[in-house]
Scaffold this motif. Structure first.
Motif, PDB file in Angstrom:
ATOM      1  N   VAL A 793       6.128   3.786  -8.964  1.00  0.00           N
ATOM      2  CA  VAL A 793       5.378   2.840  -8.272  1.00  0.00           C
ATOM      3  C   VAL A 793       4.133   3.492  -7.740  1.00  0.00           C
ATOM      4  N   LEU A 794       3.030   2.541  -7.748  1.00  0.00           N
ATOM      5  CA  LEU A 794       1.801   2.971  -6.801  1.00  0.00           C
ATOM      6  C   LEU A 794       1.713   2.721  -5.595  1.00  0.00           C
ATOM      7  N   GLN A 795       1.482   3.756  -4.528  1.00  0.00           N
ATOM      8  CA  GLN A 795       1.754   3.649  -3.366  1.00  0.00           C
ATOM      9  C   GLN A 795       0.239   3.270  -2.862  1.00  0.00           C
ATOM     10  N   ILE A 796      -0.135   2.143  -2.204  1.00  0.00           N
ATOM     11  CA  ILE A 796      -1.525   2.158  -1.630  1.00  0.00           C
ATOM     12  C   ILE A 796      -1.481   2.282  -0.088  1.00  0.00           C
ATOM     13  N   ASN A 797      -2.065   3.414   0.380  1.00  0.00           N
ATOM     14  CA  ASN A 797      -2.055   3.754   1.795  1.00  0.00           C
ATOM     15  C   ASN A 797      -3.340   3.343   2.411  1.00  0.00           C
ATOM     16  N   TYR A 798      -3.165   2.702   3.590  1.00  0.00           N
ATOM     17  CA  TYR A 798      -4.422   2.375   4.165  1.00  0.00           C
ATOM     18  C   TYR A 798      -4.393   2.570   5.616  1.00  0.00           C
ATOM     19  N   GLN A 799      -5.756   2.735   6.315  1.00  0.00           N
ATOM     20  CA  GLN A 799      -5.995   3.108   7.611  1.00  0.00           C
ATOM     21  C   GLN A 799      -7.165   2.225   7.927  1.00  0.00           C
ATOM     22  N   MET A 800      -6.710   1.275   8.919  1.00  0.00           N
ATOM     23  CA  MET A 800      -7.831   0.261   9.531  1.00  0.00           C
ATOM     24  C   MET A 800      -8.463   0.613  11.202  1.00  0.00           C
ATOM     25  N   ASN A 801      -9.571   0.506  11.188  1.00  0.00           N
ATOM     26  CA  ASN A 801     -10.316   1.011  12.335  1.00  0.00           C
ATOM     27  C   ASN A 801      -9.979  -0.088  13.634  1.00  0.00           C
ATOM     28  N   THR A 802      -9.722  -1.528  13.256  1.00  0.00           N
ATOM     29  CA  THR A 802      -9.356  -2.283  13.861  1.00  0.00           C
ATOM     30  C   THR A 802      -7.924  -3.045  13.677  1.00  0.00           C
ATOM     31  N   PRO A 803      -7.189  -3.589  14.482  1.00  0.00           N
ATOM     32  CA  PRO A 803      -6.069  -4.418  14.125  1.00  0.00           C
ATOM     33  C   PRO A 803      -6.432  -5.867  13.687  1.00  0.00           C
ATOM     34  N   GLY A 804      -5.355  -6.519  13.193  1.00  0.00           N
ATOM     35  CA  GLY A 804      -5.517  -7.983  12.840  1.00  0.00           C
ATOM     36  C   GLY A 804      -6.197  -8.370  11.755  1.00  0.00           C
ATOM     37  N   MET A 805      -6.383  -7.416  10.700  1.00  0.00           N
ATOM     38  CA  MET A 805      -7.111  -7.310   9.508  1.00  0.00           C
ATOM     39  C   MET A 805      -6.182  -8.059   8.433  1.00  0.00           C
ATOM     40  N   LEU A 806      -7.102  -8.885   7.403  1.00  0.00           N
ATOM     41  CA  LEU A 806      -6.406  -9.626   6.540  1.00  0.00           C
ATOM     42  C   LEU A 806      -6.828  -8.983   5.188  1.00  0.00           C
ATOM     43  N   ALA A 807      -6.008  -8.746   4.382  1.00  0.00           N
ATOM     44  CA  ALA A 807      -6.418  -7.985   3.121  1.00  0.00           C
ATOM     45  C   ALA A 807      -5.687  -8.789   1.855  1.00  0.00           C
ATOM     46  N   THR A 808      -6.682  -8.754   0.744  1.00  0.00           N
ATOM     47  CA  THR A 808      -6.198  -9.034  -0.658  1.00  0.00           C
ATOM     48  C   THR A 808      -6.491  -8.055  -1.465  1.00  0.00           C
ATOM     49  N   ILE A 809      -5.390  -7.698  -2.339  1.00  0.00           N
ATOM     50  CA  ILE A 809      -5.429  -6.440  -3.015  1.00  0.00           C
ATOM     51  C   ILE A 809      -5.201  -7.177  -4.538  1.00  0.00           C
ATOM     52  N   GLN A 810      -5.833  -6.463  -5.336  1.00  0.00           N
ATOM     53  CA  GLN A 810      -5.655  -7.096  -7.007  1.00  0.00           C
ATOM     54  C   GLN A 810      -6.029  -5.757  -7.746  1.00  0.00           C
ATOM     55  N   VAL A 811      -5.473  -5.865  -8.839  1.00  0.00           N
ATOM     56  CA  VAL A 811      -5.333  -4.964 -10.128  1.00  0.00           C
ATOM     57  C   VAL A 811      -6.165  -5.747 -11.245  1.00  0.00           C
TER      58      VAL A 811
END
Length: 878
Positions: A793-811
């Motif tokens: 599997v591919l693990q996508i690790n993220y760290q946001m500076n502000t809470p409550g963000m919405l994300a769209t992730i595509q390959v």
């Protein structure tokens, strides 16, 4: 035909058989006679009796009985059909249940010139009862109104209530003999002889009773015969052999025997070797012989008495014949003489034995024991053992009285204690409440998980062991499921040569340690054994509660800190076989667990055929935690149910695993990546093959009550498996990161095929700890979605500076086409991990090549915060 012998039979045979015998007598000896045993329940026909018939009845035992309503005189008579009185015999059984007097007596008319006996007719009769206490059986003749005594038994022989057998014989010369069996049988002894005054005459046999109001039902008559003298041609037989004491036997013959032959010691032989010094014919019963022995009988031995050449009064001599008798004198048992040897606590489902509980005891002593009145108990109640003997080396099955027919040779126990299936005590005591043996069994005693669900007994392995605990017991291996009443199927008397060792330890806060050995040890040696610990602790005392304890408690002066590991040495321990040892072990005080310390790390809910489901737990804390008291449960219609308790100590160390399931052998044999020594045997709640749940919790004491604290819970789905699996049977789901939420579906993946689809007890094949390196990072620059346990599997690790963000992730592929939308407007935390398993939108595995990950993050108002692109490669085998 031997009438005496037939009369012997009359004492024991049913009335309908007696009737047949009387009919045979009539046929064999002609018609100038009569007989009646009232077996037809009637006295009005065959033959017909007349007189005061309303005053008589045939009772329940088919005897003629007076049944008058007031005081008076009653009689019955019937033609006797005798044309002469030469060579004739009369016999009957008669009972008068009172002391005779001038107002209470009976008469039996052998012949009467009148059918009406109240007229005091001429004839011959037996007088039974008279004034004062000289009552005798008197044979009387009345002729021309004058009564004369022909002969009589000794005075006083029927002065009290009596039942006797009487036989009277007249020869051709007018000589009379009176023979009586005062025991009411047919072993007649000559009581008197005499001669008649004149030749008798008459036509009727009769029975007359004179009585007061207190005796209106106390006259009885039965088994009447009048006819030709019956000549005995059969020899006497031994019918019983009884032990009077250790030097005297009593042998009873079927009829009277002659003193000359009965008292000749050469006519007897007793084996095993035991000489007879004297033989004496009884003074009252001429069929009874007293044998005096030259040496005492041996307790528990069975003896055979053989006799030959014993003659009856007619000169018939017996051939060789034998009877057996066992000499039993109850001895006093002491603890250990009798042991509990086998028991059936759970008889269902039936394997082969009756569906009934039982306990088998075994006499290991050389004593003869009478178990009558002994007690059998469990942890709650005691039942009473009925009559029975237990000889040295014998087995005896004890069961409910209703089950005795199902266990041949068993003894019933009233109020048989119901044995619990899982665990209970079994106690056997004698009739003075001395405890002879006690065991406390658990399901572990089966030593076979497949048999503990019922139908199999638990058998003692070595009945000669000086002490016996769980290691000396196991489930029967007999095809029937047990061996009640015989040697156990697991029987082995080899001595124990192994020194004792420390089996488990447990710390009882704040300063006590309980040490349990693998077998019972000698308390005397244990009390003086030298104990040392590392780090050093100061011993202040020991608690030893039995002569051969399996465990004991040590008290220390210091408080034992949680999770501190100690080594303990005990020098000078001795077991009950005499084996010495200096065992060592370790102990610690487990730490109290907090939620999240222990997590569900792997689950197998769709097992191969023949296997059992299992759950793996992982300790991700730095604590040593005892799982005793923890429970595995599941959700059932929104309610936590089907709790399964971990009932014994199990220490789970930091960064360690434990597999909980019912069949560790199956797991070991089917999963090559299994780590040995990481199992706890426990039947789990039912785990669904589709969607199910697992809950891990433990009981915590709060104030004065206990509550179940949930430590981790998982609601899983078979859809979490790798999409391209050809089958999900026998494949476990592994947690990829123990620090990510348990319920995150993208944190679970099928175990790698290369290691056998499961890693029970060890590090998961799909383990991928999340890494947070900047804003967005990948676990690897490559992914190979072939379920081989490497970069599946591919693990996508993220760290946001502000809470409550919405994300769209595509390959995207190398031609800019969308291959997979991993997430669409997914609400993010400040940090987290999202996983892609290499499967395209069309459900197929991504082909080998270069791909680009595009992650766009927006705030809740739709404004773009950042865009990140990461290139990676989908790899695979060429």
């Amino acid at each position: 035909m031997n009438f005496t012998k037939n009369n012997n039979v009359l004492n024991t045979l049913p009335k309908r058989i007696i009737g047949v015998i009387f009919s045979m007598l009539l046929t064999l000896t002609g018609h100038a006679q009569f007989s009646d045993d009232f077996s037809d329940g009637d006295f009005t026909a065959n033959p017909s009796w007349n007189g005061t018939t309303a005053d008589y009845t045939i009772n329940a035992t088919q005897q003629l009985q007076l049944n008058a309503s007031v005081a008076g005189t009653s009689y019955l008579s019937t033609p006797h059909n005798l044309t002469n009185f030469n060579g004739k015999e009369w016999s009957c059984w008669v009972r008068q249940n009172f002391a005779g007097s001038s107002s209470n007596f009976g008469r039996i008319y052998l012949t009467s010139q009148s059918a009406d006996l109240t007229t005091d007719p001429d004839g011959i009769y037996l007088q039974l009862g008279e004034a004062l206490s000289t009552d005798a059986v008197r044979l009387m003749q009345r002729n021309g109104g004058v009564t004369t005594q022909i002969c009589a038994s000794a005075d006083g022989t029927i002065a009290a209530a009596f039942q006797i057998g009487v036989k009277v014989i007249r020869d051709n010369a007018g000589n009379w003999s009176l023979s009586i069996d005062f025991a009411g049988g047919v072993n007649y002894s000559l009581a008197a002889t005499g001669s008649e005054v004149t030749i008798p005459s008459g036509t009727h046999f009769g029975y007359l009773n004179t009585y007061t109001s207190g005796n209106i039902t106390r006259f009885y008559l039965d088994n009447i015969y009048a006819g030709d003298e019956v000549v005995d041609t059969d020899p006497p037989t031994m019918i019983s052999l009884q032990i009077v004491n250790d030097t005297q036997l009593d042998v009873t013959f079927s009829e009277a025997v002659t003193p000359a032959t009965a008292e000749d010691v050469n006519n007897y032989d007793l084996v095993p070797v035991n000489s007879i010094s004297t033989a004496t014919l009884d003074g009252v019963n001429p069929a009874l012989v007293h044998l005096q022995l030259t040496s005492p009988l041996i307790n528990g031995n069975t003896y055979t008495l053989t006799s030959s050449g014993i003659e009856d009064v007619n000169g018939n001599a017996s051939a060789s014949q034998s009877l057996n008798v066992t000499y039993l004198v109850a001895e006093v048992p002491v603890p250990g003489d009798v042991i509990i040897n086998e028991f059936m606590a759970d008889p269902s489902p039936v394997i082969g034995l009756p569906e009934a509980e039982f306990v088998e005891i075994y006499n290991v002593s050389n004593k003869v024991l009478n178990v009558s009145g002994w007690k059998l108990g469990d942890n709650a109640t005691f039942g009473t053992i009925q009559t029975g003997w237990l000889l040295p080396g014998e087995y005896l099955v004890l069961c409910p009285t209703s089950s005795v027919p199902e266990f041949p040779g068993s003894v019933g126990v009233t109020s048989f204690p119901s044995l619990n299936n899982s665990s209970d005590d079994i106690v056997i005591t004698d009739n003075t409440n001395v405890q002879l043996d006690k065991i406390s069994y658990t399901l572990d005693w089966y030593q076979d998980p497949a048999k503990k669900d019922g139908g199999w007994t638990i058998e003692r392995i070595n009945p000669l062991a000086p002490c016996s605990q769980a290691s000396n017991w196991q489930a029967s291996v007999a095809a029937a499921g047990g061996t009640p009443g015989s040697q156990n199927s697991v029987y082995n008397t080899d001595p124990d040569l192994q020194a004792p060792f420390i089996y488990t330890t447990a710390v009882n806060a704040p300063n006590q340690v309980q040490v349990t050995f693998n077998k019972p040890v000698d308390s005397t040696a244990l009390s003086t054994a030298v104990i040392s610990t590392t780090p050093s602790l100061t011993e202040t005392g020991r608690t030893i509660l039995a002569a051969y304890p399996v465990s004991f408690t040590i008290q220390f002066a210091e408080t034992i800190p949680a999770s501190q590991l100690y080594t303990i040495s005990i020098n000078g321990v001795q077991d009950c076989w005499g084996n010495f040892g200096n065992p060592t072990g370790q102990f610690l005080l487990p730490a109290e667990a907090d939620s999240g310390d222990i997590v569900i790390n792997e689950v197998l809910f769709d097992q191969y055929t023949g296997g059992s489901d299992w759950v793996e737990l992982y300790n991700k804390s730095n604590k040593i935690i005892d799982l005793k008291g923890w429970k595995i449960a599941r959700f059932n219609n929104g309610v936590i149910s089907d709790h399964k308790l971990i009932s014994s100590n199990y220490l789970l160390y930091p960064d360690d695993y434990v597999v909980i399931g019912a069949d560790s052998n199956f797991v070991i044999n089917n999963y090559p990546a299994t780590t040995l020594g990481k199992f706890y045997q426990l039947t789990l709640p039912t785990l669904s093959n589709d969607t199910g749940s697992v809950i891990v919790m433990f009981e915590k004491f709060v104030f004065i009550d206990t509550i179940d604290v949930i430590m981790d819970q998982l609601i899983y789905s078979s859809k979490w498996h790798f999409k391209l699996l050809d089958s999900k049977d026998g494949r476990s789901l592994e947690r990829m990161d123990p620090n990510l939420p348990t319920q995150a579906s993208n944190n679970w993946h099928t175990a790698a095929e290369a290691i056998g689809f499961a890693t029970p007890g060890g590090k998961n094949s799909q383990y991928y700890p999340a890494l947070y390196n900047g804003e967005v990072s990948l676990s690897s620059e490559t992914i190979s979605p072939d379920n081989d346990g490497f970069e599946d599997v591919l693990q996508i690790n993220y760290q946001m500076n502000t809470p409550g963000m919405l994300a769209t992730i595509q390959v995207y592929d190398d031609r800019g086409r969308i291959v997979k939308t991993i997430s669409q407007n997914e609400l993010l935390g400040l940090t987290g991990t999202i996983v892609w398993d290499g499967i395209r939108e069309d459900g197929q595995k991504a082909t080998i090549g270069t791909y680009v990950l595009l992650m766009e993050a927006f705030n809740i108002n739709g404004g773009s915060e950042f865009v990140s692109k990461k290139a990676f490669v989908v790899a695979g085998k060429m």
